[in-house]
Design a protein around this motif. Structure first.
Motif, PDB file in Angstrom:
ATOM      1  N   ARG A  42       8.157  -7.470  11.334  1.00 39.48           N
ATOM      2  CA  ARG A  42       7.381  -7.561  10.090  1.00 39.48           C
ATOM      3  C   ARG A  42       6.529  -8.823  10.078  1.00 39.48           C
ATOM      4  O   ARG A  42       5.349  -8.796   9.713  1.00 39.48           O
ATOM      5  CB  ARG A  42       8.327  -7.550   8.884  1.00 39.48           C
ATOM      6  CG  ARG A  42       7.621  -7.738   7.547  1.00 39.48           C
ATOM      7  CD  ARG A  42       8.598  -7.634   6.403  1.00 39.48           C
ATOM      8  NE  ARG A  42       9.168  -6.303   6.340  1.00 39.48           N
ATOM      9  CZ  ARG A  42       8.552  -5.263   5.792  1.00 39.48           C
ATOM     10  NH1 ARG A  42       7.355  -5.424   5.253  1.00 39.48           N
ATOM     11  NH2 ARG A  42       9.104  -4.077   5.762  1.00 39.48           N
ATOM     12  N   ARG A  43       7.118  -9.949  10.477  1.00 46.29           N
ATOM     13  CA  ARG A  43       6.369 -11.209  10.441  1.00 46.29           C
ATOM     14  C   ARG A  43       5.231 -11.203  11.463  1.00 46.29           C
ATOM     15  O   ARG A  43       4.169 -11.772  11.216  1.00 46.29           O
ATOM     16  CB  ARG A  43       7.331 -12.378  10.677  1.00 46.29           C
ATOM     17  CG  ARG A  43       8.266 -12.593   9.487  1.00 46.29           C
ATOM     18  CD  ARG A  43       9.112 -13.831   9.648  1.00 46.29           C
ATOM     19  NE  ARG A  43      10.264 -13.619  10.501  1.00 46.29           N
ATOM     20  CZ  ARG A  43      11.436 -13.155  10.071  1.00 46.29           C
ATOM     21  NH1 ARG A  43      11.593 -12.814   8.810  1.00 46.29           N
ATOM     22  NH2 ARG A  43      12.451 -13.005  10.903  1.00 46.29           N
ATOM     23  N   ALA A  44       5.451 -10.559  12.606  1.00 44.11           N
ATOM     24  CA  ALA A  44       4.367 -10.435  13.586  1.00 44.11           C
ATOM     25  C   ALA A  44       3.226  -9.606  13.013  1.00 44.11           C
ATOM     26  O   ALA A  44       2.043  -9.921  13.214  1.00 44.11           O
ATOM     27  CB  ALA A  44       4.888  -9.811  14.877  1.00 44.11           C
ATOM     28  N   GLY A  45       3.568  -8.541  12.273  1.00 46.43           N
ATOM     29  CA  GLY A  45       2.531  -7.726  11.653  1.00 46.43           C
ATOM     30  C   GLY A  45       1.721  -8.510  10.650  1.00 46.43           C
ATOM     31  O   GLY A  45       0.494  -8.407  10.605  1.00 46.43           O
ATOM     32  N   VAL A  46       2.398  -9.325   9.835  1.00 48.40           N
ATOM     33  CA  VAL A  46       1.690 -10.165   8.869  1.00 48.40           C
ATOM     34  C   VAL A  46       0.767 -11.130   9.595  1.00 48.40           C
ATOM     35  O   VAL A  46      -0.379 -11.357   9.195  1.00 48.40           O
ATOM     36  CB  VAL A  46       2.696 -10.936   7.989  1.00 48.40           C
ATOM     37  CG1 VAL A  46       1.981 -11.972   7.131  1.00 48.40           C
ATOM     38  CG2 VAL A  46       3.462  -9.959   7.099  1.00 48.40           C
ATOM     39  N   ALA A  47       1.242 -11.710  10.692  1.00 45.82           N
ATOM     40  CA  ALA A  47       0.471 -12.728  11.415  1.00 45.82           C
ATOM     41  C   ALA A  47      -0.825 -12.168  11.985  1.00 45.82           C
ATOM     42  O   ALA A  47      -1.843 -12.862  12.020  1.00 45.82           O
ATOM     43  CB  ALA A  47       1.317 -13.337  12.528  1.00 45.82           C
ATOM     44  N   ILE A  48      -0.814 -10.911  12.438  1.00 42.87           N
ATOM     45  CA  ILE A  48      -2.021 -10.358  13.065  1.00 42.87           C
ATOM     46  C   ILE A  48      -2.747  -9.375  12.154  1.00 42.87           C
ATOM     47  O   ILE A  48      -3.714  -8.747  12.573  1.00 42.87           O
ATOM     48  CB  ILE A  48      -1.706  -9.697  14.422  1.00 42.87           C
ATOM     49  CG1 ILE A  48      -0.865  -8.420  14.238  1.00 42.87           C
ATOM     50  CG2 ILE A  48      -1.004 -10.676  15.348  1.00 42.87           C
ATOM     51  CD1 ILE A  48      -0.686  -7.628  15.526  1.00 42.87           C
ATOM     52  N   GLY A  49      -2.282  -9.234  10.900  1.00 38.25           N
ATOM     53  CA  GLY A  49      -2.966  -8.362   9.958  1.00 38.25           C
ATOM     54  C   GLY A  49      -2.741  -6.895  10.205  1.00 38.25           C
ATOM     55  O   GLY A  49      -3.587  -6.064   9.901  1.00 38.25           O
ATOM     56  N   LEU A  50      -1.572  -6.557  10.731  1.00 36.77           N
ATOM     57  CA  LEU A  50      -1.228  -5.164  11.007  1.00 36.77           C
ATOM     58  C   LEU A  50      -0.109  -4.755  10.075  1.00 36.77           C
ATOM     59  O   LEU A  50       0.800  -5.544   9.808  1.00 36.77           O
ATOM     60  CB  LEU A  50      -0.774  -5.003  12.464  1.00 36.77           C
ATOM     61  CG  LEU A  50      -0.408  -3.595  12.940  1.00 36.77           C
ATOM     62  CD1 LEU A  50      -1.637  -2.710  12.967  1.00 36.77           C
ATOM     63  CD2 LEU A  50       0.220  -3.655  14.332  1.00 36.77           C
ATOM     64  N   ASP A  51      -0.147  -3.526   9.588  1.00 36.84           N
ATOM     65  CA  ASP A  51       0.894  -3.028   8.691  1.00 36.84           C
ATOM     66  C   ASP A  51       2.255  -3.247   9.329  1.00 36.84           C
ATOM     67  O   ASP A  51       2.563  -2.641  10.360  1.00 36.84           O
ATOM     68  CB  ASP A  51       0.672  -1.537   8.437  1.00 36.84           C
ATOM     69  CG  ASP A  51       1.719  -0.929   7.516  1.00 36.84           C
ATOM     70  OD1 ASP A  51       2.606  -1.666   7.052  1.00 36.84           O
ATOM     71  OD2 ASP A  51       1.633   0.286   7.273  1.00 36.84           O
ATOM     72  N   PRO A  52       3.090  -4.114   8.748  1.00 41.56           N
ATOM     73  CA  PRO A  52       4.358  -4.412   9.386  1.00 41.56           C
ATOM     74  C   PRO A  52       5.306  -3.231   9.451  1.00 41.56           C
ATOM     75  O   PRO A  52       6.231  -3.229  10.240  1.00 41.56           O
ATOM     76  CB  PRO A  52       4.948  -5.538   8.511  1.00 41.56           C
ATOM     77  CG  PRO A  52       4.245  -5.425   7.210  1.00 41.56           C
ATOM     78  CD  PRO A  52       2.881  -4.876   7.516  1.00 41.56           C
ATOM     79  N   SER A  53       5.082  -2.207   8.661  1.00 42.49           N
ATOM     80  CA  SER A  53       5.974  -1.051   8.730  1.00 42.49           C
ATOM     81  C   SER A  53       5.745  -0.231   9.989  1.00 42.49           C
ATOM     82  O   SER A  53       6.494   0.687  10.277  1.00 42.49           O
ATOM     83  CB  SER A  53       5.765  -0.162   7.504  1.00 42.49           C
ATOM     84  OG  SER A  53       4.472   0.402   7.516  1.00 42.49           O
TER      85      SER A  53
END
Length: 672
Positions: A42-53
């Motif tokens: 989830r945090r990686a998704g937030v970092a790169i602007g990708l839906d963390p789900s």
């Protein structure tokens, strides 16, 4: 994981990559060993602007390699696997994995380092030895036509005195330049000359009037870059509040006929100084490793151009993602010194772009093009006009500045469109939200019954987000919340999908990040998310000191029993109680198919709304209001026929499908 890859491999940005192949599998294994906590996806998704789900967790709830594999598949479909690599290389918490990742990247390392420069800034120069970080970027080749921001950084210039200074200049330009929207449509480019001051070309707003008449809705969209996202997803939008001062173009320039007669008087400099409704957030702020934007200084000293020097124009031509044009040599100055002409490639929408030299000094404002030539305003001419004018204290801090030429005021609750999408009816919701914002003794909890959208973002949340964005432009909302209205969206569908036993903790972390209590999940204060009592106490302490009003919006509350698992309902209940404490500027919204059922179980004092379908009368009222805004008449016969086609006998049409038809319907019913 330590074997080197000798040359670039297509799998890094191939949307059809098989993540069980040897090279991709090494990346999966590296990520699996570097990040052992389920929340890291989830945090990686937030970092790169990708839906963390996109990552999620397996049915067994453990962090299996399938979690990272599915996340990487989603990232590759959007061309963001190299963005993920940049996130990992910047994360010092997994520094022992940096060497094997660099080895795995091989010749793609320069592209990743360019991303690190863009998102996190330039690392310090090494004390000794080669500057391998800079060297790798200058040697990188970015695929043409994509990632214009990366081509900007890696583009080789001429006459570099210091490649590091060049890269710093490119990064600064990207972070300080914005695409300008006027009335919801791309119109030009602008750049920061103060923390909340934007400079652009006056004709981007109005060719013939200063201040513009009528005052348009203007937004500056920073970070409008092709990072694998659609234009609707990209960027950091900030509203323009004040039209401080400006200078119009010449009549020939306004008529696009200034070819040989290109000199201009000193009171026709074609610039507009605008104040933003808020300070632009630091670049990449959501990742927890924000990079300061800074702004360009306005220097009144005449710049000395050099024959062998390279100059750059950062632009958003035709409203597209950021692009770079360059030229070398001395521009030709007009007789009066108020215009300069130069080479380079620019298109419509480039007006208002910064022109900088290879070290990052601002030297001009691009504003016009003639066949084979581009034209700009020497920045020292604009600087002298501003530093010697009534608004000089904005730059010097010496005494109060004169009032802005015009200030735009709006009523965000009366909007007929959000993000260019029609927003129809919902009068009860508008009324309730207005009361909750403006009156301390009104409801503190709002329950909205209705089906959640497929994206997990309901129309109700879109209105709340719009009000937050427009609040600085509304006097009543500025009085109620001087620090603005902040909306935190918690889509319960995402968090419950990741596993009920972690949902409450992950929601707590998300709120701590959104409220600025922590800057990264690794912060020591993040421990507060582990328990409801400590989390609410931490939020209470933060909110009591805030001059902003905070709205926590729980979307997709579709199943009360699911929310009761993992103590999510306990957390929401505690927040509802906290909101009822009058000195705490907090409002809680629950929205979804069972929102009112949930609210009934947790409070006797909640406002209620229902998201119902749109009626013929709702759509007719919307069309008439939009026609008034366009200052156009309605063809009554066409209106009646269109409404009949939109509402045939039988059940009402689906609101989302109906809304998609309304912009075209408006064009059809407007009188010619």
């Amino acid at each position: 994981m330590t074997d080197a890859v000798a040359s670039p491999t297509a799998w890094w940005d191939d949307p059809a990559t098989n993540w069980d192949d040897p090279g991709p599998r090494r990346l999966v294994l590296l990520l699996e060993h570097a990040y052992t906590d389920a929340g890291d996806i989830r945090r990686a998704g937030v970092a790169i602007g990708l839906d963390p789900s996109a990552g999620g967790r397996s049915a067994e709830g453990d962090m299996a390699s399938s979690g990272w594999r599915s996340f990487l598949a989603a990232a590759s479909r959007r061309g963001q696997v190299l963005d993920l690599a940049a996130h990992v290389l910047h994360d010092q918490g997994v520094s022992e994995f940096h060497a094997p990742l660099r080895s795995l990247l091989g010749d793609r390392l320069g592209e990743v380092n360019a991303r690190i420069l863009l998102h996190y800034g330039l690392p310090p120069r090494p004390a000794e030895g080669a500057d391998t970080f800079v060297d790798s970027i200058l040697a990188a080749e970015v695929v043409p036509g994509r990632h214009g921001e990366l081509q900007t950084i890696t583009s080789p210039g001429q006459g570099f005195v210091d490649p590091r200074a060049h890269l710093q200049a490119m990064g600064d330009m990207l972070r300080r330049t914005a695409m300008i929207e006027v009335g919801g449509f791309p119109a030009g480019t602008g750049f920061l000359v103060g923390e909340d001051l934007l400079l652009t070309a006056a004709h981007v707003l109005d060719r013939y009037h200063w201040p513009p008449s009528p005052l348009p809705a203007v937004r500056a969209i920073f970070d409008f870059e092709d990072a694998g996202r659609s234009a609707a997803e990209a960027g950091t939008p900030v509203q323009v509040k004040d039209f401080i001062t400006g200078s119009l173009p010449t009549q020939d320039e306004a008529a696009n006929s200034a070819i040989d007669n290109w000199d201009a008087p000193a009171d026709r400099l074609d610039f507009a100084l605008l104040r933003l409704a808020r300070t632009v957030p630091d670049f990449n702020a959501t990742s927890g490793t924000a990079t300061q934007r800074g702004f360009y200084s306005l220097l009144p000293d005449e710049y000395v151009f050099a024959a062998q020097r390279q100059y750059y124009i950062m632009q958003h031509p035709l409203g597209s993602f950021v692009q770079l044009s360059s030229f070398s040599g001395r521009p030709l100055l007009s007789a009066g010194g108020t215009r300069m002409r130069y080479a380079g490639n620019t298109l419509a929408g480039s007006s208002g772009s910064p022109v900088v030299d290879f070290r990052g000094r601002l030297v001009g404002l691009h504003h016009y093009a003639t066949p084979g030539r581009n034209q700009g305003i020497p920045i020292w001419m604009i600087a002298r006009a501003l530093l010697n004018g009534a608004h000089s204290s904005l730059f010097t801090g010496a005494g109060p500045a004169a009032a802005a030429a015009a200030v735009r005021e709006v009523d965000p609750f009366a909007t007929v469109a959000v993000l260019r999408r029609p927003f129809v009816n919902r009068q009860n919701l508008r009324k309730l939200m207005r009361e909750m914002v403006e009156h301390r003794d009104s409801y503190r909890t709002l329950a909205i019954n209705g089906a959640s959208s497929r994206a997990g973002v309901s129309y109700s949340y879109q209105l709340a987000s719009h009000v937050s964005d427009q609040a600085p432009l509304c006097a009543a909302l500025r009085a109620a919340a001087p620090g603005g209205i902040k909306v935190v969206k918690i889509d319960l569908r995402d968090f419950l999908k990741a596993g009920v036993e972690r949902a409450r903790t992950d929601i707590g972390l998300a709120m701590l990040l959104e409220l600025g209590i922590i800057s990264a999940p690794s912060d020591i204060d993040a421990q507060a998310a582990r328990g409801t009592a400590t989390l609410v106490a931490t939020l209470s302490a933060k909110l009591r000191r805030s001059d902003a009003q905070w709205w926590i919006f729980f979307d997709s509350l579709d199943n009360v029993q699911a929310v009761k698992q993992g103590d999510v309902d306990e957390l929401v209940h505690a927040l509802i109680k906290l909101a009822d404490d009058v000195p705490v500027p907090l409002r809680v919204v629950v929205a979804g198919r069972e929102a009112q059922k949930f609210a009934d179980e947790h409070t006797a004092w909640a406002a209620r709304d229902a998201a119902a379908g749109l009626t013929r009368g709702d759509v007719e009222a919307w069309l008439r209001k939009r026609a008034d805004e366009e200052m156009r008449g309605i063809d009554e016969a066409k209106l009646a026929a269109k409404l009949t086609s939109l509402f045939p006998p039988g059940p009402l049409p689906e609101p989302e499908q109906l809304a998609l038809c309304l912009p075209a319907a408006l064009e059809e019913v407007l009188a010619s």
